[in-house]
Design a protein around this motif. Structure first.
Motif, PDB file in Angstrom:
ATOM      1  N   ARG A 145       0.994  -1.172   0.093  1.00  0.00           N
ATOM      2  CA  ARG A 145      -0.064  -0.061   0.128  1.00  0.00           C
ATOM      3  C   ARG A 145       0.959   1.160   0.024  1.00  0.00           C
ATOM      4  O   ARG A 145       0.569   2.099  -0.695  1.00  0.00           O
ATOM      5  N   ASP A 146       1.901   1.291   0.896  1.00  0.00           N
ATOM      6  CA  ASP A 146       2.854   2.456   0.749  1.00  0.00           C
ATOM      7  C   ASP A 146       3.565   2.699  -0.589  1.00  0.00           C
ATOM      8  O   ASP A 146       3.756   3.820  -0.994  1.00  0.00           O
ATOM      9  N   ALA A 147       3.772   1.573  -1.342  1.00  0.00           N
ATOM     10  CA  ALA A 147       4.413   1.502  -2.438  1.00  0.00           C
ATOM     11  C   ALA A 147       3.449   2.216  -3.648  1.00  0.00           C
ATOM     12  O   ALA A 147       3.690   3.004  -4.356  1.00  0.00           O
ATOM     13  N   PHE A 148       2.353   1.657  -3.554  1.00  0.00           N
ATOM     14  CA  PHE A 148       1.372   1.711  -4.842  1.00  0.00           C
ATOM     15  C   PHE A 148      -0.009   2.326  -4.430  1.00  0.00           C
ATOM     16  O   PHE A 148      -0.929   2.235  -5.292  1.00  0.00           O
ATOM     17  N   GLY A 149      -0.283   2.471  -3.287  1.00  0.00           N
ATOM     18  CA  GLY A 149      -1.626   3.122  -2.887  1.00  0.00           C
ATOM     19  C   GLY A 149      -2.753   2.064  -3.199  1.00  0.00           C
ATOM     20  O   GLY A 149      -2.729   0.843  -2.638  1.00  0.00           O
ATOM     21  N   ASP A 150      -3.819   2.248  -3.915  1.00  0.00           N
ATOM     22  CA  ASP A 150      -4.682   1.549  -4.106  1.00  0.00           C
ATOM     23  C   ASP A 150      -4.797   1.032  -5.895  1.00  0.00           C
ATOM     24  O   ASP A 150      -5.106   1.559  -6.769  1.00  0.00           O
ATOM     25  N   PRO A 151      -4.194  -0.176  -5.926  1.00  0.00           N
ATOM     26  CA  PRO A 151      -3.881  -0.712  -7.424  1.00  0.00           C
ATOM     27  C   PRO A 151      -5.147  -0.735  -8.238  1.00  0.00           C
ATOM     28  O   PRO A 151      -5.120  -0.560  -9.593  1.00  0.00           O
ATOM     29  N   TYR A 152      -6.067  -1.153  -7.625  1.00  0.00           N
ATOM     30  CA  TYR A 152      -7.363  -1.263  -8.275  1.00  0.00           C
ATOM     31  C   TYR A 152      -7.964   0.070  -8.890  1.00  0.00           C
ATOM     32  O   TYR A 152      -8.530   0.042  -9.921  1.00  0.00           O
ATOM     33  N   ARG A 153      -7.882   1.088  -8.061  1.00  0.00           N
ATOM     34  CA  ARG A 153      -8.130   2.069  -8.510  1.00  0.00           C
ATOM     35  C   ARG A 153      -7.246   2.800  -9.615  1.00  0.00           C
ATOM     36  O   ARG A 153      -7.491   3.335 -10.626  1.00  0.00           O
ATOM     37  N   THR A 154      -5.858   2.527  -9.402  1.00  0.00           N
ATOM     38  CA  THR A 154      -4.855   2.691 -10.525  1.00  0.00           C
ATOM     39  C   THR A 154      -5.247   2.048 -12.020  1.00  0.00           C
ATOM     40  O   THR A 154      -5.303   2.719 -12.893  1.00  0.00           O
ATOM     41  N   LEU A 155      -5.587   0.970 -11.824  1.00  0.00           N
ATOM     42  CA  LEU A 155      -6.131   0.190 -12.891  1.00  0.00           C
ATOM     43  C   LEU A 155      -7.155   0.602 -13.780  1.00  0.00           C
ATOM     44  O   LEU A 155      -7.173   1.004 -14.909  1.00  0.00           O
ATOM     45  N   TYR A 156      -8.258   1.239 -13.110  1.00  0.00           N
ATOM     46  CA  TYR A 156      -9.305   2.114 -13.575  1.00  0.00           C
ATOM     47  C   TYR A 156      -8.866   3.363 -14.149  1.00  0.00           C
ATOM     48  O   TYR A 156      -9.398   3.740 -15.299  1.00  0.00           O
ATOM     49  N   THR A 157      -8.072   4.216 -13.560  1.00  0.00           N
ATOM     50  CA  THR A 157      -7.463   5.317 -13.997  1.00  0.00           C
ATOM     51  C   THR A 157      -6.593   5.170 -15.216  1.00  0.00           C
ATOM     52  O   THR A 157      -6.877   5.873 -16.201  1.00  0.00           O
ATOM     53  N   LEU A 158      -5.973   3.876 -15.289  1.00  0.00           N
ATOM     54  CA  LEU A 158      -5.170   3.742 -16.574  1.00  0.00           C
ATOM     55  C   LEU A 158      -6.199   3.307 -17.625  1.00  0.00           C
ATOM     56  O   LEU A 158      -5.910   3.808 -18.834  1.00  0.00           O
ATOM     57  N   ARG A 159      -6.922   2.646 -17.363  1.00  0.00           N
ATOM     58  CA  ARG A 159      -8.200   2.315 -18.396  1.00  0.00           C
ATOM     59  C   ARG A 159      -8.841   3.594 -18.966  1.00  0.00           C
ATOM     60  O   ARG A 159      -8.880   3.509 -20.288  1.00  0.00           O
ATOM     61  N   ASP A 160      -9.405   4.373 -17.987  1.00  0.00           N
ATOM     62  CA  ASP A 160      -9.938   5.449 -18.728  1.00  0.00           C
ATOM     63  C   ASP A 160      -8.949   6.382 -19.333  1.00  0.00           C
ATOM     64  O   ASP A 160      -9.365   6.980 -20.479  1.00  0.00           O
ATOM     65  N   ARG A 161      -7.775   6.465 -19.060  1.00  0.00           N
ATOM     66  CA  ARG A 161      -6.897   7.330 -19.806  1.00  0.00           C
ATOM     67  C   ARG A 161      -6.520   6.729 -21.312  1.00  0.00           C
ATOM     68  O   ARG A 161      -6.631   7.292 -22.166  1.00  0.00           O
ATOM     69  N   ALA A 162      -6.407   5.337 -21.202  1.00  0.00           N
ATOM     70  CA  ALA A 162      -6.212   4.645 -22.474  1.00  0.00           C
ATOM     71  C   ALA A 162      -7.242   4.583 -23.521  1.00  0.00           C
ATOM     72  O   ALA A 162      -7.117   4.797 -24.513  1.00  0.00           O
ATOM     73  N   ARG A 163      -8.678   4.756 -22.916  1.00  0.00           N
ATOM     74  CA  ARG A 163      -9.778   4.844 -23.512  1.00  0.00           C
ATOM     75  C   ARG A 163      -9.785   6.243 -24.281  1.00  0.00           C
ATOM     76  O   ARG A 163     -10.186   6.364 -25.398  1.00  0.00           O
ATOM     77  N   SER A 164      -9.514   7.497 -23.614  1.00  0.00           N
ATOM     78  CA  SER A 164      -9.664   8.796 -24.238  1.00  0.00           C
ATOM     79  C   SER A 164      -8.354   9.382 -25.051  1.00  0.00           C
ATOM     80  O   SER A 164      -8.547  10.129 -25.808  1.00  0.00           O
ATOM     81  N   GLN A 165      -7.163   8.570 -24.372  1.00  0.00           N
ATOM     82  CA  GLN A 165      -5.968   8.839 -25.216  1.00  0.00           C
ATOM     83  C   GLN A 165      -5.055   7.522 -25.573  1.00  0.00           C
ATOM     84  O   GLN A 165      -4.062   7.528 -25.047  1.00  0.00           O
ATOM     85  N   PRO A 166      -5.785   6.934 -26.581  1.00  0.00           N
ATOM     86  CA  PRO A 166      -4.892   5.595 -26.861  1.00  0.00           C
ATOM     87  C   PRO A 166      -3.557   6.102 -27.338  1.00  0.00           C
ATOM     88  O   PRO A 166      -3.285   6.942 -28.145  1.00  0.00           O
ATOM     89  N   THR A 167      -2.615   5.271 -27.054  1.00  0.00           N
ATOM     90  CA  THR A 167      -1.215   5.678 -27.524  1.00  0.00           C
ATOM     91  C   THR A 167      -0.449   4.320 -28.322  1.00  0.00           C
ATOM     92  O   THR A 167      -0.858   3.362 -27.724  1.00  0.00           O
ATOM     93  N   THR A 168       0.528   4.493 -29.091  1.00  0.00           N
ATOM     94  CA  THR A 168       1.252   3.566 -29.473  1.00  0.00           C
ATOM     95  C   THR A 168       2.769   3.711 -28.940  1.00  0.00           C
ATOM     96  O   THR A 168       3.417   4.864 -28.923  1.00  0.00           O
ATOM     97  N   VAL A 169       3.127   2.647 -28.324  1.00  0.00           N
ATOM     98  CA  VAL A 169       4.557   2.793 -27.394  1.00  0.00           C
ATOM     99  C   VAL A 169       5.680   1.910 -27.968  1.00  0.00           C
ATOM    100  O   VAL A 169       5.326   0.766 -28.306  1.00  0.00           O
ATOM    101  N   PRO A 170       6.783   2.601 -28.317  1.00  0.00           N
ATOM    102  CA  PRO A 170       7.888   1.619 -28.869  1.00  0.00           C
ATOM    103  C   PRO A 170       8.619   1.260 -27.681  1.00  0.00           C
ATOM    104  O   PRO A 170       8.794   1.675 -26.701  1.00  0.00           O
ATOM    105  N   VAL A 171       8.666  -0.209 -27.684  1.00  0.00           N
ATOM    106  CA  VAL A 171       9.217  -1.065 -26.924  1.00  0.00           C
ATOM    107  C   VAL A 171      10.179  -2.212 -27.353  1.00  0.00           C
ATOM    108  O   VAL A 171       9.681  -2.599 -28.505  1.00  0.00           O
TER     109      VAL A 171
END
Length: 484
Positions: free
Chosen positions: A249-275
């Motif tokens: 929890r100290d390292a990552f807070g609430d990962p379940y909420r982070t998952l949805y934050t990432l989902r919402d961001r990826a929905r509105s601003q999809p990106t292509t990432v070089p890897v």
């Protein structure tokens, strides 16, 4: 005088010199190397070919050559009742899947041969595979394009795809059993393979000595109908455990909420990432959009080792560093994508499941949403529907000794499914691995328990206390791993 089938089965007890052919019943097995697509896993086994009619009602019509694998017993005098391995998917080849789960059969092989057959539509003969888009590299396709891809896939086959359902496939298992000399089999099915195993036991009860059902699918379940809610429950439990541990929890807070934050961001601003490709290090571009987030969450929830990485990688991605998340996801996705024969999968699902599927409003806001249901209904709108036997969706009611196995955090076949199936199997027992994901056979002491069950046919008498040491893998707090 011994019955013919017993004489043939006893002939299998003779162990041939290393490198020579072995004859069991009507089949001649020769040494072969089995490789798992997408991985470096290989296993030295013995192989044969079983010919069956594509349409059982037309025995003089087109024939299929199905690859049969044999992992021979280590005993010089193996028991006549073999273990039959049925792979999952639907769409996985048994011979290609076996190397990944071979360790789970190690104790069973001390006294018994393990035999398996590629389900029609998989493996080397008459493979029904389609080149569909990579969900991590390409934009989500429209409904119209999904239908078009299914049509193109169908047109590429020289096959009667309606003859590739579960109800037809179990006739191949019985043909294999007869070719082996008709021994009663100890039938192991994993995931979708549990559906096949239950259908085989219902149609051919004399062929089954025992059942081992791992990652259990109830016969009445429409595959895909509950994938969204099951994944959500698994993610809540996995990520909630992190939020409940002080260091995580100290390292990552609430990962379940982070998952949805990432989902919402990826929905509105999809990106292509070089890897860099995680295997070759060659340049590669991976897509981070809403669909990719759902695929990644699902892939990582399947096993405790990948689930342990999820809070760290979600946190990194949310902070603008998605490369580690995408690279790890590609590693898992690439290993799995080559194992599924999508045309065979459609032949199964379009006949057996699609008629009972519908998008649900309550699933729309979840990570997986209605994506799987939508794609299935689109593709099945143009796919031929094959035979489904009478009573197919009814619970298996049988006195056959049965061992059911589940992972506590399984995101696709949760333990409640096995509980449901066990209600009509009075000689059954359900083992649950704490903190485990999909498929239990290779975990902890499960291989020994499975072998003891097959020896004794007494599931109630198993001493399963050894499973209590199982638990979820500790979370990675950084790239060095968990806190010591």
């Amino acid at each position: 005088m011994k019955p013919l089938h017993l004489s043939l089965a006893l002939a299998a007890l003779l162990v041939p010199p290393l490198g020579q052919a072995r004859t069991i019943g009507q089949l001649e097995f020769t040494p072969c190397d089995i490789a798992q697509p997408g991985t470096g896993a290989t296993t030295r086994l013995e192989c044969a070919t079983l010919e069956v009619p594509e349409d059982p009602d037309k025995p003089d019509g087109r024939r299929l050559g199905l690859k049969v694998g044999l992992a021979p017993a280590r005993s010089s005098e193996p028991q006549a009742d073999m273990v039959l391995f049925i792979a999952g998917g639907p769409g996985q080849s048994a011979t290609e899947s076996y190397p990944n789960i071979a360790g789970g059969f190690a104790r069973l092989r001390e006294k018994r041969h393990v035999v398996f057959i590629d389900q029609r539509g998989t493996g080397e003969g008459h493979r029904l595979a389609c080149d569909f888009p990579d969900e991590l590299t390409e934009v989500t396709e429209s409904d119209e394009r999904q239908v078009e891809m299914a049509r193109d896939c169908l047109a590429s086959f020289d096959a009667d795809v309606a003859q590739y359902t579960t109800s037809v496939a179990v006739t191949d298992i019985e043909a294999l059993r007869q070719a082996l000399g008709a021994p009663a089999l100890n039938v192991y099915g994993g995931s979708y393979g549990t559906r096949v195993a239950q259908e085989y036991a219902r149609r051919y009860p004399d062929g089954v000595r025992s059942l081992l059902l791992d990652g259990v699918v109830p016969p009445g379940l429409a595959l895909g109908s509950e994938h969204s809610v099951n994944l959500e429950a698994s993610l809540k439990a996995i990520l909630g455990r992190c939020a409940g541990e002080p260091a995580c929890r100290d390292a990552f807070g609430d990962p379940y909420r982070t998952l949805y934050t990432l989902r919402d961001r990826a929905r509105s601003q999809p990106t292509t990432v070089p890897v860099p490709d995680p295997r070759s290090h060659a340049p590669r571009e991976l897509r981070l959009d809403e669909s990719a987030v759902a695929v990644i969450a699902r892939l990582f929830a399947y096993a405790p080792e990948t689930a342990a990485l999820l809070p760290l990688l979600l946190d990194e991605a949310a902070k603008g560093r998605p490369q580690p998340l995408l690279a790890q996801a590609a590693l898992v996705y690439d290993a799995l994508s080559g194992q599924i024969n999508h045309g065979m999968q459609l032949s199964v699902i379009c006949a057996e499941d699609a008629p009972h599927l519908a998008e649900r409003d309550e699933d729309a806001g979840l990570i997986l949403g209605n994506a799987i249901v939508g794609v299935t209904l689109n593709q099945c709108s143009v796919w031929p529907s094959g035979p489904v036997s009478e009573g197919f969706r009814e619970p298996l009611a049988s006195n056959v000794p049965t061992l059911l196995m589940s992972g506590e955090l399984d995101p696709v076949t949760p333990p409640r499914y096995a509980d449901e199936v066990a209600r009509t199997l009075p000689r059954s027992r359900h083992l649950v691995g704490r903190g485990q994901g999909h498929i239990l056979l290779s975990r902890g002491c499960t291989p020994r328990l499975a072998a003891e069950f097959v020896d004794t046919l007494d599931p109630a008498g198993l001493d399963a206390d050894c499973l209590e040491v199982l638990d979820a893998s500790p979370f990675f707090l950084d790239y060095n791993g968990a806190t010591p």
